[in-house]
Scaffold this motif. Structure first.
Motif, mmCIF file in Angstrom:
data_model
loop_
_atom_site.group_PDB
_atom_site.id
_atom_site.type_symbol
_atom_site.label_atom_id
_atom_site.label_comp_id
_atom_site.label_asym_id
_atom_site.label_seq_id
_atom_site.Cartn_x
_atom_site.Cartn_y
_atom_site.Cartn_z
ATOM 1 N N LEU A 1 23.664 38.981 41.252
ATOM 2 C CA LEU A 1 24.949 38.344 40.881
ATOM 3 C C LEU A 1 25.724 39.285 40.285
ATOM 4 C CD1 LEU A 1 23.586 34.775 40.009
ATOM 5 C CD2 LEU A 1 24.375 35.670 42.384
ATOM 6 N N VAL A 2 27.000 39.095 40.358
ATOM 7 C CA VAL A 2 27.978 39.891 39.657
ATOM 8 C C VAL A 2 28.995 38.983 38.894
ATOM 9 C CG1 VAL A 2 29.850 41.779 39.807
ATOM 10 C CG2 VAL A 2 28.119 41.867 41.168
ATOM 11 N N PHE A 3 29.101 39.156 37.396
ATOM 12 C CA PHE A 3 29.878 38.466 36.679
ATOM 13 C C PHE A 3 31.060 39.305 35.928
ATOM 14 C CE2 PHE A 3 25.608 36.724 36.569
ATOM 15 C CZ PHE A 3 25.583 35.683 36.747
ATOM 16 N N ALA A 4 32.137 38.738 35.699
ATOM 17 C CA ALA A 4 33.233 39.290 34.990
ATOM 18 C C ALA A 4 34.073 38.471 33.956
ATOM 19 C CB ALA A 4 34.113 39.958 36.040
ATOM 20 N N VAL A 5 34.498 39.175 32.946
ATOM 21 C CA VAL A 5 35.156 38.314 31.968
ATOM 22 C C VAL A 5 36.704 38.577 32.202
ATOM 23 C CG1 VAL A 5 35.635 38.279 29.435
ATOM 24 C CG2 VAL A 5 33.243 38.633 30.109
ATOM 25 N N PRO A 6 37.374 37.638 32.559
ATOM 26 C CA PRO A 6 38.878 37.841 32.783
ATOM 27 C C PRO A 6 39.753 38.469 31.376
ATOM 28 C CG PRO A 6 38.390 35.639 32.449
ATOM 29 C CD PRO A 6 36.983 36.325 32.217
ATOM 30 N N GLY A 7 40.512 39.222 31.776
ATOM 31 C CA GLY A 7 41.650 39.820 30.638
ATOM 32 C C GLY A 7 42.802 39.797 30.858
ATOM 33 N N SER A 8 43.779 40.182 29.920
ATOM 34 C CA SER A 8 45.315 40.141 30.195
ATOM 35 C C SER A 8 45.719 41.156 31.462
ATOM 36 C CB SER A 8 45.789 40.458 28.815
ATOM 37 O OG SER A 8 47.363 40.870 29.126
ATOM 38 N N PRO A 9 46.617 40.755 32.274
ATOM 39 C CA PRO A 9 47.058 41.791 33.225
ATOM 40 C C PRO A 9 47.796 43.045 32.746
ATOM 41 C CG PRO A 9 47.462 39.440 33.830
ATOM 42 C CD PRO A 9 46.941 39.342 32.499
ATOM 43 N N LEU A 10 48.176 42.782 31.240
ATOM 44 C CA LEU A 10 48.854 43.901 30.792
ATOM 45 C C LEU A 10 47.970 45.004 29.900
ATOM 46 C CD1 LEU A 10 51.513 41.753 28.718
ATOM 47 C CD2 LEU A 10 51.889 42.641 31.060
ATOM 48 N N ASP A 11 46.645 44.608 30.049
ATOM 49 C CA ASP A 11 45.666 45.523 29.294
ATOM 50 C C ASP A 11 44.981 46.264 30.561
ATOM 51 O OD1 ASP A 11 44.063 46.958 28.095
ATOM 52 O OD2 ASP A 11 42.994 45.279 26.927
#
Length: 379
Positions: free
Chosen positions: A257-267
């Protein structure tokens, strides 16, 4: 059960067999897939070592293949013993339970620390080396909470997110995977962290020889081990072109399984994680997202069974390519990767005969094996 035996669905190598395994994997052009094919075909590492020169010659090697000497591997074993490490071979009871199911599992691992953590269900946490303060704090929070839920944390001992994940999980169990030899820490600044991991009951592992300085090409190899150790891989901050995305791709190819933490599109450091989410990665805003997804998968770890002695044989094959088949295989191979099944169909030969011809090309340095199992010719 004699001294030194441990229960588990495992083999147990003698000292001479262990030396032969180490010699074989340290030979020119012998990687994990080639190693397994050699053991399959010849029934043991000693017999495979004897066959290497003639196999490479048939594959068109321009020079005689270099074999690791017994003196070389005995020195390596002595170095391991001196620093408190040891070698664990694929199929032995102390080999990481989940990693051994991976197609490109390293045949031999150097292990320093407590091997008990290698048998526990693991979560890999990876991310940016130049991580933000918020990213580091969140990675630590995730690692701590996931660790308290009973999962070991695996990562690559890099700066930033990797180091944060290790630091936060020392108390609950962590595994550090090195791109170079165990005696060549990289980056040097993480050497104290390595000591803390070992002293805290965790483990440091590497497939590379002692004395090996990590090169750029060694980090993707390390990443596949990080991915293979875990039931799932979590990305916390990663740029669009980064090693963390390589780790995520490899994890996906292995069925993790692959997980990801979302972040600001500006970063820019969030670009890779956001891309993974668009591609179907599981969104993570707290440790419970990972724990809930992975808890049902703990049963995939191999069950304990009988301890066997001797080297494993997988699917021994003896078919030799018929006249003209080697030439036909070479003709069909190009720089574009192709599947071995497609080669078998096109050549109209037995799978064992095609595998032998590919093995010869591999040992001659003329074949490239890709992470998805496909192959291409080296021009």
């Amino acid at each position: 059960m004699s001294d030194g035996e441990k229960p588990g669905n495992a083999i147990r190598l003698t000292k001479s067999q262990r030396l032969a395994w180490l010699r074989l994997i340290r030979c020119d052009n012998v990687g994990p897939a080639t190693f397994r094919m050699l053991i399959n075909r010849f029934g043991g590492a000693e017999a495979a070592l004897e066959a290497l020169p003639s196999l490479a010659e048939r594959g068109g090697a321009k020079r005689r293949i270099s074999l690791a000497s017994l003196d070389d591997v005995e020195r390596e074993m002595a170095t391991a013993e001196r620093i408190g490490a040891r070698f664990v071979c694929l199929g032995e009871s102390d080999y990481p339970a989940t990693l051994r199911e991976a197609e490109q599992a390293p045949p031999v691992l150097a292990v320093m620390g407590d091997a008990a953590v290698l048998a526990q269900p693991a979560v890999a946490i990876v991310g940016a080396r130049n991580a933000s303060l918020a990213g580091v704090k969140f990675a630590k929070k995730l690692a701590e909470e996931i660790g308290r839920a009973g999962f070991v944390i695996a990562s690559g001992l890099a700066r930033g997110i990797d180091a944060a994940a290790h630091e936060a999980s020392i108390a609950t169990g962590t595994i550090g995977v090195m791109a170079g030899g165990i005696d060549r820490p990289y980056p040097r600044e993480n050497q104290p962290l390595m000591r803390q991991i070992v002293d805290g009951g965790g483990a440091i592992i590497s497939e590379m020889p002692f004395g090996w300085e990590a090169r750029a090409m060694d980090f993707p190899r390390r990443n596949r081990i990080v991915a293979g150790l875990a039931l799932g891989l979590l990305v916390v901050e990663a740029a669009q072109r980064s090693g963390s995305l390589i780790s995520a791709r490899l994890a996906g190819e292995m069925g993790r399984l692959v997980f990801a933490v979302p972040g600001s599109p500006l970063d820019p450091r969030a670009g890779g994680a956001n891309q993974l989410l668009k591609q179907g990665a599981i969104l993570v805003t707290g440790a419970e997202d990972v724990i809930e997804a992975l808890t049902p998968l703990d049963g995939r770890l191999p069950l304990a069974g009988k301890l066997d002695f001797g080297e494993p044989t997988f699917e021994p094959a003896t078919d030799e390519p018929a006249e003209g088949e080697r030439e036909r295989i070479l003709e069909l191979l190009g720089i574009a990767p192709v599947s071995i099944d497609d080669l078998v169909m096109q050549v109209v030969a037995s799978p064992a005969a095609v595998q032998l011809a590919l093995l010869e090309l591999d040992l001659a340095g003329r074949l490239e094996r890709h992470s998805d199992g496909r192959v291409s010719i080296v021009i």
